[in-house]
Design a protein around this motif. Structure first.
Motif, PDB file in Angstrom:
ATOM      1  N   ALA B  38      19.459  34.665 -12.994  1.00  0.00           N
ATOM      2  CA  ALA B  38      20.816  34.626 -12.452  1.00  0.00           C
ATOM      3  C   ALA B  38      21.781  34.163 -13.539  1.00  0.00           C
ATOM      4  N   PRO B  39      23.082  34.456 -13.397  1.00  0.00           N
ATOM      5  CA  PRO B  39      24.043  34.002 -14.405  1.00  0.00           C
ATOM      6  C   PRO B  39      23.922  32.486 -14.592  1.00  0.00           C
ATOM      7  N   GLY B  40      23.889  32.028 -15.811  1.00  0.00           N
ATOM      8  CA  GLY B  40      23.845  30.603 -16.120  1.00  0.00           C
ATOM      9  C   GLY B  40      22.460  30.006 -16.031  1.00  0.00           C
ATOM     10  N   GLU B  41      21.496  30.800 -15.579  1.00  0.00           N
ATOM     11  CA  GLU B  41      20.136  30.273 -15.450  1.00  0.00           C
ATOM     12  C   GLU B  41      19.449  30.254 -16.809  1.00  0.00           C
ATOM     13  N   SER B  42      18.591  29.267 -17.037  1.00  0.00           N
ATOM     14  CA  SER B  42      17.829  29.259 -18.288  1.00  0.00           C
ATOM     15  C   SER B  42      16.346  29.155 -17.962  1.00  0.00           C
ATOM     16  N   LEU B  43      15.559  29.928 -18.674  1.00  0.00           N
ATOM     17  CA  LEU B  43      14.130  29.999 -18.389  1.00  0.00           C
ATOM     18  C   LEU B  43      13.361  29.985 -19.705  1.00  0.00           C
ATOM     19  N   ALA B  44      12.353  29.125 -19.779  1.00  0.00           N
ATOM     20  CA  ALA B  44      11.489  29.087 -20.963  1.00  0.00           C
ATOM     21  C   ALA B  44      10.264  29.934 -20.676  1.00  0.00           C
ATOM     22  N   LEU B  45       9.917  30.744 -21.631  1.00  0.00           N
ATOM     23  CA  LEU B  45       8.745  31.606 -21.500  1.00  0.00           C
ATOM     24  C   LEU B  45       7.694  31.083 -22.468  1.00  0.00           C
ATOM     25  N   THR B  46       6.587  30.624 -21.945  1.00  0.00           N
ATOM     26  CA  THR B  46       5.549  30.052 -22.808  1.00  0.00           C
ATOM     27  C   THR B  46       4.282  30.879 -22.679  1.00  0.00           C
ATOM     28  N   GLY B  47       3.342  30.576 -23.551  1.00  0.00           N
ATOM     29  CA  GLY B  47       2.071  31.293 -23.525  1.00  0.00           C
ATOM     30  C   GLY B  47       1.361  31.125 -24.852  1.00  0.00           C
ATOM     31  N   GLU B  48       0.073  31.509 -24.840  1.00  0.00           N
ATOM     32  CA  GLU B  48      -0.691  31.411 -26.077  1.00  0.00           C
ATOM     33  C   GLU B  48      -0.201  32.469 -27.079  1.00  0.00           C
ATOM     34  N   SER B  49      -0.611  32.283 -28.317  1.00  0.00           N
ATOM     35  CA  SER B  49      -0.302  33.312 -29.318  1.00  0.00           C
ATOM     36  C   SER B  49      -0.947  34.622 -28.883  1.00  0.00           C
ATOM     37  N   ALA B 195      25.528  27.483 -21.381  1.00  0.00           N
ATOM     38  CA  ALA B 195      26.049  26.974 -20.107  1.00  0.00           C
ATOM     39  C   ALA B 195      27.559  27.150 -20.060  1.00  0.00           C
ATOM     40  N   GLU B 196      28.208  26.889 -21.160  1.00  0.00           N
ATOM     41  CA  GLU B 196      29.667  26.972 -21.208  1.00  0.00           C
ATOM     42  C   GLU B 196      30.159  28.404 -20.993  1.00  0.00           C
ATOM     43  N   THR B 197      29.390  29.357 -21.508  1.00  0.00           N
ATOM     44  CA  THR B 197      29.837  30.756 -21.361  1.00  0.00           C
ATOM     45  C   THR B 197      29.266  31.395 -20.098  1.00  0.00           C
ATOM     46  N   GLY B 198      28.376  30.662 -19.419  1.00  0.00           N
ATOM     47  CA  GLY B 198      27.797  31.210 -18.187  1.00  0.00           C
ATOM     48  C   GLY B 198      26.703  32.209 -18.452  1.00  0.00           C
ATOM     49  N   ALA B 199      26.169  32.236 -19.661  1.00  0.00           N
ATOM     50  CA  ALA B 199      25.136  33.216 -19.987  1.00  0.00           C
ATOM     51  C   ALA B 199      23.783  32.764 -19.468  1.00  0.00           C
ATOM     52  N   ALA B 200      22.988  33.724 -19.002  1.00  0.00           N
ATOM     53  CA  ALA B 200      21.608  33.420 -18.671  1.00  0.00           C
ATOM     54  C   ALA B 200      20.820  33.352 -19.972  1.00  0.00           C
ATOM     55  N   LEU B 201      19.826  32.485 -20.023  1.00  0.00           N
ATOM     56  CA  LEU B 201      19.060  32.302 -21.265  1.00  0.00           C
ATOM     57  C   LEU B 201      17.574  32.445 -20.980  1.00  0.00           C
ATOM     58  N   LEU B 202      16.949  33.361 -21.718  1.00  0.00           N
ATOM     59  CA  LEU B 202      15.491  33.467 -21.664  1.00  0.00           C
ATOM     60  C   LEU B 202      14.981  33.122 -23.061  1.00  0.00           C
ATOM     61  N   MET B 203      14.181  32.047 -23.148  1.00  0.00           N
ATOM     62  CA  MET B 203      13.765  31.582 -24.475  1.00  0.00           C
ATOM     63  C   MET B 203      12.244  31.518 -24.563  1.00  0.00           C
ATOM     64  N   VAL B 204      11.728  32.183 -25.569  1.00  0.00           N
ATOM     65  CA  VAL B 204      10.290  32.104 -25.838  1.00  0.00           C
ATOM     66  C   VAL B 204      10.045  30.880 -26.696  1.00  0.00           C
ATOM     67  N   THR B 205       9.059  30.065 -26.324  1.00  0.00           N
ATOM     68  CA  THR B 205       8.732  28.912 -27.163  1.00  0.00           C
ATOM     69  C   THR B 205       7.273  28.537 -26.993  1.00  0.00           C
ATOM     70  N   HIS B 206       6.740  27.924 -28.023  1.00  0.00           N
ATOM     71  CA  HIS B 206       5.392  27.384 -27.968  1.00  0.00           C
ATOM     72  C   HIS B 206       5.402  25.934 -27.487  1.00  0.00           C
ATOM     73  N   SER B 207       6.573  25.322 -27.610  1.00  0.00           N
ATOM     74  CA  SER B 207       6.644  23.868 -27.450  1.00  0.00           C
ATOM     75  C   SER B 207       6.869  23.481 -25.992  1.00  0.00           C
ATOM     76  N   PRO B 208       5.897  22.789 -25.357  1.00  0.00           N
ATOM     77  CA  PRO B 208       6.101  22.323 -23.980  1.00  0.00           C
ATOM     78  C   PRO B 208       7.287  21.361 -23.920  1.00  0.00           C
ATOM     79  N   ARG B 209       7.493  20.586 -24.996  1.00  0.00           N
ATOM     80  CA  ARG B 209       8.591  19.622 -25.001  1.00  0.00           C
ATOM     81  C   ARG B 209       9.932  20.342 -24.897  1.00  0.00           C
ATOM     82  N   LEU B 210      10.101  21.370 -25.696  1.00  0.00           N
ATOM     83  CA  LEU B 210      11.371  22.104 -25.666  1.00  0.00           C
ATOM     84  C   LEU B 210      11.488  22.908 -24.374  1.00  0.00           C
TER      85      LEU B 210
END
Lengths: 839, 226
Positions: B38-49, B195-210
């Motif tokens: 959804a607009p403004g939503e952010s989602l982290a996509l994780t997984g093994e190599s 967040a300021e621009t209202g963009a949805a964010l899908l981010m791939v990362t290895h880091s559980p912390r991030l």
């Protein structure tokens, strides 16, 4: 040396080429092209010089002092006995053309009397050579005179092995066979190195019969090393007179400039080829930088790594060398007829007729290829030797290094420009002229990337304001790409400049030459009588009512300042006054020359002797004459002096008087008049249109070889560009993929890539044009003057520049076609991969 | 699932499948993946190599085509679109941030940031200047990427992705090449500006912390989302 480490390193390094076959092809093509064109040109030069040596042997007999018939024509052989008895070191010589039935060309028949033949004639009749069976004789064995076999029937006809082989091909004859001629058969042929190509040497008695000169001889040679008797010649042979040695021009000296020109082109092609190899080897080095660091980190010493790189390059150089030599021989063989035409047309020099490539040439070619590889890869080897093990890998190292080198490159370009300017002002001679051209081209080539960078920076700013971000990116990216393309673009610029420069010179020469021929060939018909036929020709001229004016042109030769000079006498006539192409003339020049109070000299003679109007010209047989005028005499390797016929006869009584320029009324009758005169025995005649057409044909063939080398250089530059683009295509994806990802279609990106390469080629062509004009100036004002002694006006041909620029752009488009087709075929997945594991 | 009155999701993936050839035979990397942002939503996509995270992101951006399933960006399906059509959709609606920055080395910092916005015809000088300042790049505008540190280059990439105010930002390991401190700083900026621009964010990362700092988290395993 740790051989295991060496072989391991070599295997690891060589594996790169298996994965990059195009890069391997680029390196091989570059080295092969460089070696091939260089060897090809040098082979042509060597063959031509061998032809000069052969001809020098054949001509030495003709260049001796001699006794000739007073009225021209053959001399009476009956004078031989009295002359020898009176102490004259005379020896009869038959020297005529001999037609051989079925043969494509006539031979030169030289009949000699072997006992009295002066040693200085250079006809070592019984020296080292080949025996009758065609076997090689022992070159070190002393001459074994066999006068009997030479003089007694059936006699011997000595012929050069190469000429015998040619006749063998044409007529199926061999050693021991006889040739059929209109007046009977020759003595049996004997292959002999004593005979120059195209010459048949036999005893005087046999030659007399074959030449139809029973009881006569062409002339009596005089031994220049023997004392002459005190008794005057007129007491013994009043019908003979002494003739000075024929002043023969040394073809090797005359053609020096031509061969220097060829060598310069060969070197240019060599350099352009090395550009390709340098680019490919440099890129391979950068691509393997990580591998080399790994090898070093695993314990491989730097020098073992360098040895492995060197061994790899040696193998490449040898492979390319073999291919290059084979290609060079093919190119040389293809150019040989044009080179031969150039030598005959421009210098009247003997020309090579076949090309051979002995083992020594193969070794030399391989050596050149190895040396070229060393030059092309020296920088890479140096970097490999100095590369620190722990320095982090930098994929842009190549570009970064190029940027650091930019300042040094600019300084070197400036220094070379200063050298070129200095040579233009203070340099003298042909070598200085070519050095100036080399410095000028070098400076321009080094400055090209800087100039292109500046132009693209300006364009980027303009594009940013006017055409949007993609156009600005295109210009900026072209700038970024410059270090990788600069060598290929330098090669393209040099090739374009050479095309503009040489093209301007040749086309300018053509314009000047045609206009000059128009003026020079003012008479409608030119006729010449062989010795003895002069009275017949004079009678024919007098009897022909269509001939409105007979303008006899007498001719003699002399030597001025050590070089042969033609003395030409002419009859004062309005024809000459109106049309003769004078470059400079003193007031009343024609009147003064007609009155025997002045002389006209050719431009090349004026330059060589540093003479101007009014300067005295010292000629044997009379007082010095002031220079009344200087005329253009293009294409004549010798200097020329024009005098009135009377003044010439006073200074050179032996002058040939068989040549006539004829005015014909109506002019349309010229062809018929020429044909009728030409049909008379001992007379040759041509109408001026035929002479002009012949001259133009010679001119075109003369410059055909230049055109061919120009085209080859351009082709090599095109290959350089194509290989550079192919080599860089893999490295382009990281630059283009982000722009694609941000919303630019692949088709549009491909069009932009094409536009960028074609734009770079266009910019290069624009920069090459003034360089080409400067080159044309250097050729006509410096090299031409030093080489030939005449200066041409500088003509420019803007239409040709446009054609060349279009050709360069098209060639660049063609060169970009393969990598672009590859880019268009690249799947989105492959492009997206750039972002996943680009590095 | 969204009802009819809900705003158009910037990204919707439905049943995506993707198979790659390999020497051992075809490898099915994605086996029917669906998600929507959804607009403004952010989602982290994780997984093994090798689990297909980057592949999924590339399909979502229209950089690659799925074997089956549908990708909708701003409500428009990529199915049937050719390269030029996909390129237009990316240009107008998607900001991309990659692990290796992938800046144009020939352009200055300022030109890189403004590049996509200008391509899309949405260049906004004030917003670009604000981005430069917020990203801590003031004074570096005329420098070239190779004259910057990794963290600075990634900030330029973030600026480029957001300069056109896209509805969707796709980031593939945007902090993978940075140290921890730089990673935190870069991620802070990315989240703040998205967040300021209202963009949805899908981010791939290895880091559980991030990953834990984003609004949601999806784990990719054996080609399926968990």
């Amino acid at each position: 040396m740790n051989w295991r480490g060496f072989l391991w390193a070599l295997t690891a390094l060589a594996s790169h080429w298996r994965r990059r076959p195009l890069l391997l092809a680029a390196a091989l093509v570059g080295l092969a092209a460089a070696t091939g064109l260089w060897i090809g040109v040098q082979a042509l030069n060597a063959e031509a010089r061998r032809a000069y040596d052969d001809a020098a042997r054949a001509m030495s007999a003709a260049a001796l002092p001699a006794l000739v018939a007073e009225g021209g024509g053959p001399a009476d052989i009956a004078r031989f006995g009295p002359l020898r008895r009176a102490g004259w070191p005379a020896s009869p010589l038959i020297d005529v053309d001999l037609a051989v039935e079925g043969a494509p060309a006539s031979l030169r028949l030289m009949g000699v009397e072997p006992v009295s033949l002066p040693e200085a004639a250079g006809l070592a009749l019984f020296g080292a050579g080949e025996d009758e069976a065609g076997n090689d004789a022992d070159a070190d064995a002393p001459p074994a005179p066999d006068y009997a076999a030479f003089t007694r029937p059936p006699g011997r006809a000595l012929i050069a092995p190469a000429t015998l082989a040619e006749l063998g091909d044409a007529l199926g004859v061999g050693a021991g066979d006889r040739l059929a001629t209109p007046r009977g058969e020759t003595p049996p042929l004997v292959a002999s190195a004593a005979a120059a190509p195209g010459v048949l040497i036999m005893d005087f008695g046999f030659a007399q019969r074959l030449a139809g000169m029973e009881g006569r001889t062409t002339r009596f040679l005089l031994d220049p090393d023997a004392e002459l008797p005190a008794a005057p010649l007129s007491d013994i042979a009043p019908d003979l007179r002494r003739a000075a040695p024929r002043a023969a021009a040394d073809p090797a000296q005359l053609t020096e400039s031509f061969h220097l020109n060829l060598t310069a082109f060969g070197f240019l092609a060599f350099a352009v080829g090395l550009f390709i190899a340098h680019g490919a080897v440099g890129l391979a080095f950068e691509q393997r930088r990580g591998l080399m660091r790994s090898l070093r980190a695993c314990g491989l010493p730097a020098w073992t790594l360098c040895a492995a790189l060197g061994a790899e390059l040696l193998v490449l150089a040898l492979l390319a060398g073999v291919a290059g030599i084979a290609g060079g021989a093919t190119v040389a063989a293809a150019l040989l007829p044009d080179v031969a035409a150039s030598l005959r047309g421009l210098y009247d020099a003997p020309a090579p007729d076949a090309l051979s490539l002995p083992l020594s040439w193969w070794l030399w070619g391989l050596g050149m290829s190895v040396a070229g590889a060393a030059v092309a890869s020296g920088g890479a080897l140096w970097k490999a030797a100095r590369m620190p093990v722990l320095d982090s890998a930098r994929p842009e190292a190549w570009f970064a290094a190029a940027r650091r080198a930019r300042a040094r490159q600019g300084a070197l370009a400036g220094a070379l420009a200063v050298v070129a300017a200095g040579l233009a002002v203070w340099g003298e001679g042909l070598v200085a002229g070519f050095a100036m051209i080399g410095a000028m081209l070098g400076a321009a080539a080094l400055a090209l990337p800087l100039a292109l960078g500046a132009a693209l920076a300006g364009l980027q700013g303009l594009a940013d304001r006017r055409w949007g971000p993609l156009a600005a990116w295109m210009a900026a990216d072209a700038r970024q790409q410059l270090p990788g393309l600069s060598l290929a673009l330098m090669a393209l610029m040099i090739a374009l400049a050479a095309n503009v420069g040489v093209g301007s010179m040749v086309d300018g020469f053509r314009l000047t030459f045609e206009s000059w021929l128009e003026d020079r060939l003012a008479a409608e018909v030119y006729a010449e009588a062989e010795p003895g036929a002069a009275p017949r020709l004079a009678a024919l001229i007098a009897a022909d009512p269509r001939i409105s004016a007979d303008l006899p042109e007498w001719r003699a030769e002399t030597v001025l300042d050590g070089a042969p000079v033609e003395l030409r006498g002419f009859a004062d006539h309005a024809t000459w006054r109106r049309r003769w192409p004078l470059l400079e003339a003193a007031p009343g020049a024609w009147d003064r020359v007609a009155a025997g109070q002045g002389a006209m000299i050719s431009e090349q003679l004026a330059r060589r002797l540093d003479l101007g109007l009014g300067d005295p010209l010292a000629l044997a047989g009379g007082a010095a004459l002031p220079v009344a005028a200087i005329f253009a005499d293009y294409g004549n390797p010798r200097g020329q002096v024009r005098l009135s016929n009377a003044a010439l006869a006073a200074r050179a009584p032996e002058a040939e008087r068989g040549r006539h320029a004829l005015r014909v009324t109506p002019p349309e009758a010229a062809e018929a008049v020429a044909a009728e005169l030409d049909a008379a025995e001992g007379v040759s005649a041509m109408e001026q249109g035929s002479i002009r057409a012949l001259s133009s044909r010679i001119f075109e063939r003369t410059f055909a070889v230049t055109g061919a080398l120009n085209t080859l250089t351009f082709g090599v530059a095109g290959i350089a560009l194509a290989t550079a683009l192919l080599s860089l295509s893999a490295a382009r994806l990281p630059q283009t993929a982000p722009v694609w990802a941000m919303g630019t279609s692949r088709r549009r990106l491909a069009a932009m890539e094409l536009g960028r390469i074609m734009g770079l080629a266009l910019l290069t062509a624009m920069l090459a044009t003034p360089l080409g004009v400067a080159l044309a100036w250097a050729l006509v004002a410096v090299v031409n003057v030093a080489a030939f002694g005449w200066r041409l006006p500088l003509h420019v041909f803007p239409a040709d520049w446009l054609r060349l620029a279009a050709l360069a752009v098209a060639a660049a488009g063609l060169a970009a076609a393969i990598p672009l087709a590859g880019f268009l075929r690249t799947s989105p997945a492959a492009l997206a991969k750039v972002f996943a594991d680009e590095r | 699932m969204k009802d009819a009155a809900a705003p158009t999701p910037p990204l919707a993936l439905e049943g995506l499948r993707k198979t790659y050839p390999s020497p051992e035979g075809p490898v099915e990397v994605l086996r029917g993946v669906s998600l929507a942002l959804a607009p403004g939503e952010s989602l982290a996509l994780t997984g093994e190599s090798g689990s297909g995270k980057s592949t999924l992101l590339h399909l979502a951006a229209g950089l690659d085509a799925a074997d089956a399933g549908e990708v909708r960006i701003a409500g428009r399906s990529l199915t049937g679109l050719r390269d030029a059509g996909r390129a237009r959709l990316r240009r107008d609606h998607v900001g991309l941030v990659f692990q290796q920055f992938n800046l144009a080395p020939s352009l200055t910092v300022a030109s890189n940031i403004a590049f996509q916005a200008r391509l899309a015809g949405r260049a906004d000088r004030a917003w670009t200047a604000a981005l430069v300042a917020r990203l801590g790049l003031a004074g570096l505008e005329r420098r070239y990427p190779e004259q910057l540190s990794g963290g600075q280059q990634q900030r330029v990439a973030i600026g480029r992705a957001l300069a056109a105010r896209p509805g969707l930002v796709l980031a593939d390991e945007p902090t993978g090449a940075l140290d921890e401190a730089a990673s935190d700083a870069v991620l802070d900026l990315l989240l703040e500006l998205a967040a300021e621009t209202g963009a949805a964010l899908l981010m791939v990362t290895h880091s559980p912390r991030l990953a834990g700092r984003l609004g949601g988290r999806a784990h990719l395993r054996a080609g399926r989302l968990e």
